[in-house]
Design a protein around this motif. Structure first.
Motif, short mmCIF file in Angstrom:
data_model
loop_
_atom_site.label_atom_id
_atom_site.label_comp_id
_atom_site.label_asym_id
_atom_site.label_seq_id
_atom_site.Cartn_x
_atom_site.Cartn_y
_atom_site.Cartn_z
N PHE A 80 -10.81 44.61 65.52
CA PHE A 80 -11.65 45.79 65.36
C PHE A 80 -12.97 45.46 64.68
N VAL A 81 -14.04 46.11 65.16
CA VAL A 81 -15.36 46.04 64.54
C VAL A 81 -15.87 47.47 64.39
N GLY A 82 -16.39 47.81 63.22
CA GLY A 82 -16.92 49.16 63.04
C GLY A 82 -17.85 49.22 61.85
N GLY A 83 -18.80 50.16 61.90
CA GLY A 83 -19.75 50.28 60.80
C GLY A 83 -20.79 51.34 61.05
N ALA A 84 -21.96 51.14 60.48
CA ALA A 84 -23.05 52.12 60.54
C ALA A 84 -24.36 51.41 60.82
N GLN A 85 -25.32 52.15 61.40
CA GLN A 85 -26.62 51.61 61.71
C GLN A 85 -27.71 52.64 61.42
N ALA A 86 -28.93 52.13 61.27
CA ALA A 86 -30.11 52.99 61.08
C ALA A 86 -31.31 52.26 61.65
N GLY A 87 -32.31 53.04 62.11
CA GLY A 87 -33.48 52.38 62.68
C GLY A 87 -34.60 53.34 62.99
N TYR A 88 -35.62 52.79 63.67
CA TYR A 88 -36.80 53.57 64.04
C TYR A 88 -37.26 53.12 65.41
N ASN A 89 -37.63 54.10 66.27
CA ASN A 89 -38.19 53.84 67.59
C ASN A 89 -39.61 54.39 67.69
N TYR A 105 -17.72 46.10 59.35
CA TYR A 105 -16.45 45.45 59.08
C TYR A 105 -16.05 44.72 60.37
N ALA A 106 -15.49 43.52 60.24
CA ALA A 106 -15.15 42.75 61.44
C ALA A 106 -13.88 41.94 61.21
N ALA A 107 -12.84 42.25 61.98
CA ALA A 107 -11.59 41.50 61.92
C ALA A 107 -11.57 40.47 63.04
N VAL A 108 -12.50 39.53 63.00
CA VAL A 108 -12.62 38.53 64.07
C VAL A 108 -12.55 37.13 63.50
N GLY A 109 -11.85 36.96 62.38
CA GLY A 109 -11.78 35.66 61.72
C GLY A 109 -10.72 34.76 62.29
N ASN A 110 -10.18 33.91 61.44
CA ASN A 110 -9.23 32.90 61.85
C ASN A 110 -7.80 33.35 61.57
N LYS A 111 -6.95 33.30 62.57
CA LYS A 111 -5.54 33.59 62.35
C LYS A 111 -4.89 32.53 61.45
N GLY A 112 -5.48 31.34 61.45
CA GLY A 112 -4.90 30.25 60.68
C GLY A 112 -3.67 29.68 61.36
N SER A 113 -3.07 28.71 60.74
CA SER A 113 -1.83 28.12 61.23
C SER A 113 -1.08 27.59 60.03
#
Length: 234
Positions: A80-89, A105-113
């Motif tokens: 899962f990846v989720g969060g917030a953003q802000a900007g200007y156009n 937040y990002a759960a894309v790391g290493n499972k390990g062994s």
């Protein structure tokens, strides 16, 4: 004599009709004039905005723990990846330029062994953020854009613990770059929805402990596909 009377009557009738027509012309019309056509205001992408997003990320790099004696690598993962953003156009005709920052937040790391139950455990929790330029083409309420810029973060999987060798490495922040693109649509004048993809490449490091006994390498590269909603401040 009779012809003269008829002529006088005809002349009188004509004068009466002309007078009544003139009076009617002076009276206000009972019908209102047709209203002028008012075109709806054209939507503009210019302005500040903020919102939230959620999606999926997956590791594309080599993040592994390697022991020459046992040859035990770690494994990248997705999550899962989720969060917030802000900007200007800022819109110029069909073209839209802007800047955006986000934190995720990002759960894309290493499972390990493991070797037994404790050898090289992984850590999947982490975070990343970006500061990017955006450029796109607007088709009224639809915007097709590309984006690129600076990235930073601490993606999980950078921790190693060998209880026998007594080696332990903590997570740390890394710096890098990102590139991607997407499509955004204005549902109303205030709310927009988007779908975008990013490729993120953070720093690559090698770490050693006890000479060449333990070699820990991590290429923190991952892809992200996410959907988001923005509120546009007029």
């Amino acid at each position: 004599m009779r012809n003269s009377s008829l002529a006088l009557l005809a002349a009188g009738a004509a004068i009466a009709i002309a007078a009544s027509t003139a009076q009617a012309a002076d009276l206000p019309s009972r019908y209102s004039p047709a209203p002028a056509y008012n075109a709806l205001p054209t939507f503009t992408w210019s302005g500040f905005y903020a919102g939230v997003n959620a999606g999926y990320g997956w590791s594309t790099g080599t993040s592994r723990y390697y022991d020459p004696a046992f040859g035990v690598p770690g494994r990248g993962k997705g999550g899962f990846v989720g969060g917030a953003q802000a900007g200007y156009n800022y819109q110029m005709g069909m073209f839209v330029l802007g800047a955006e920052t986000d934190i995720q937040y990002a759960a894309v790391g290493n499972k390990g062994s493991s070797y037994g139950s404790t050898y090289y455990p992984g850590n999947s929790d982490g975070y990343f953020g970006t500061i990017r330029a955006r450029a796109g083409v607007a088709f009224d309420r639809a915007l097709v854009f590309g984006t690129a810029g600076f990235a930073y973060g601490d993606i999980g999987g950078n921790k190693a613990l060998d209880t026998e060798l007594g080696f332990h490495r903590e997570n740390s922040n890394n710096w890098g770059w990102t590139v991607g693109g997407g499509v955004e649509y204005a549902i109303t004048n205030q709310f927009t929805a988007k779908v975008e993809g990013l490729y993120v490449n953070l720093d690559t490091k090698d770490n050693y402990a006890l000479a060449d006994r333990v070699n820990i390498r991590r290429d923190t590269e991952f892809g992200v596909v996410r959907a988001g909603v923005n509120y546009k401040f007029n």
